[in-house]
Every structure is written in C-alpha cells, then in structure tokens.
Design an enzyme around this catalytic site. Structure first.
Site: not given
Ligand code: G3P
Ligand code: MG
Length: 251
Positions: A15, A57
């Site tokens: 991730h 992000h």
C-alpha cells in the site's frame, strides 16, 4: 457460473509503496517494498496545476511534505522543490515527489506490477481520469501486464474508460457496498471491486467472485485477516504491513 477472469497480478500488494516504513507514495517506499519481496505496488496519482501526473494521497501537500497548500494549485516545478521524505524520518530527507513516469520506469525495469489509484483533486475527476489513463497507456505500452487502474471516483473511471478502454479498471468503495454494485461495474466496464476489508463479508466476496469479477481488499494489516480473505478467494490484499504480511514469509 461465469468464468473467473484472470487476475494477472500477485496476491500481495504494498500500500502506497511501503507507505508506513518509508514515506508513502515515494520511490523510496517502492524500493523498500520491493526489498521485502513485494512484486506489486498500489499508489495514488493526481495532477499538478500544469497537468503532470504525480504520486500523492491528499489534496494538500501539508501532511507529507515540507510545503503547504493544494497540489492542484502548484506547478510540477513548485512541487519538485518540496521535501516529501523528511516528515517521515531523517533517513528520507530530500525525497522528491515522484511522477507517474518515473514510477513506471522503476516498476517496469524491476518486474513490479502496478495498481494506480486515480485520486483526483476535488473538481478534477474527469481530467485526472483521462490524463492518467492516457499516460498509463503510453508508459505501459508493450508491457506484459498492464497496470490496474482503480478509483473511488466513478467520474474518473468513466473518463479513464473512454480514454484507454483496454486498461483494466476496478471500482474502489470506501464503506458499505451498495446493492447496485453489479450495474455500477457494468456501466464502468470494471473488472472488479477493490473493497475496504472492514466491509468485506464472505457472502459479499462470494457474490463478487461468482459473478466473474475480481476482488482486491484493502488495507489489511493483520496476518490472520489477510489469510482469511485469501482463503475466501479474494484475489489480492493491499497491506501496509510489509514485514508480517511479506511475500517472503506469508504465502
Ligand atoms: O487503493 C486502496 C487504498 O489505497 C484506498 O484508500 O485512502 O489509502 O488511498 P487510500
Ligand atoms: Mg490509495
């Protein structure tokens, strides 16, 4: 029962690279994940003000860099001046924001598969979906396995489908999975769902897989839960836990 489509990807996906032990969404994180045996990385991609696809992000750069403000309000040249490593630890000071182009070069050279999460800045959903898909088509041309594009934004996925229909897409769902997921997948031409493991149950997993779709689950950081989801037939899990869920020890 329809055939299950091929999942040409590994079962374990790191991730944000190895986004806890190294600064998320950086080349350093990819390298660390690869050193732990991961052969597929998930990372978040959005556009700078001048349309460069970069890994990030949040909408804003504040949490993960030395700068402040929204990425969508900065040119790539401005983003490139910021430090995206020092917030994590001194070892990573000076780590730059990667472009999608540089990460494509690294992953392709090292046989690493990619899950590109299209993470548009607010209001830039269609443009980001279109540009990221076009660029991915160009960068992965000739690759043996294409990147998996995913997004929470159906607008971005639709734009990606129009721009590069041949690239596989998955719909990300943050919380409870709506009952009309089959028609959403059909409309967006998605191969499958990428679900939050907290909302993934065995009946749901069976329904998705039995319908011939793929199912990846995030962010799974407990080895026992990862094993359970894989035992249910989930195609992959996305994890931060690069040590205890490392391919070297886990499967
Ligand atoms: O793609 C799976 C996961 O990354 C989605 O959540 O917020 O970590 O991008 P987030
Ligand atoms: Mg993500």
């Amino acid at each position: 029962m329809p055939d299950t489509p091929t999942w040409p990807y590994p079962k374990l996906i790191a991730h944000r690279g190895a986004g806890r032990q190294a600064p998320e969404n950086t080349l350093a994180a990819m390298r660390l994940g690869a050193r732990h045996g991961f052969t597929m990385m998930e990372y978040d991609v959005k556009l700078s003000q001048d349309g460069v696809a970069v890994l990030l992000h949040d909408d804003a750069v504040d949490r993960t860099s030395s700068g402040a403000g929204d990425a969508a309000g900065k040119t790539f040249k401005e983003l490139a001046l910021l430090d995206f490593g020092a917030w994590h630890s001194r070892d990573y000071a000076g780590e730059p924001i990667p472009t999608l182009q540089s990460i494509a070069a690294y992953t392709l050279a090292n046989g690493i598969r990619s899950n590109i999460e299209i993470k548009p800045s607010a209001g830039a959903e269609a443009e980001t979906g279109r540009q990221v898909a076009r660029l991915a088509r160009e960068l992965w041309a000739g690759a043996d396995v294409p990147p998996l594009l995913s997004s929470f934004s159906e607008i971005a996925l639709e734009a990606a489908m129009q721009a590069a229909p041949e690239l596989p897409r998955a719909l990300l769902i943050e919380r409870e999975v709506p009952g009309d997921w089959p028609s959403r997948l059909r409309r967006l031409g998605c191969v499958g769902l990428n679900l939050n493991h907290k909302y993934t149950t065995l009946p749901l997993a069976r329904a998705v897989l039995d319908a011939g779709h793929t199912l990846a689950v995030w962010t799974v950081n407990e080895p026992a839960r990862a094993q359970e989801l894989l035992d249910w037939g989930c195609n992959a899990i996305v994890t931060d836990e690069i040590q205890t869920i490392s391919p070297a020890y886990f499967i």
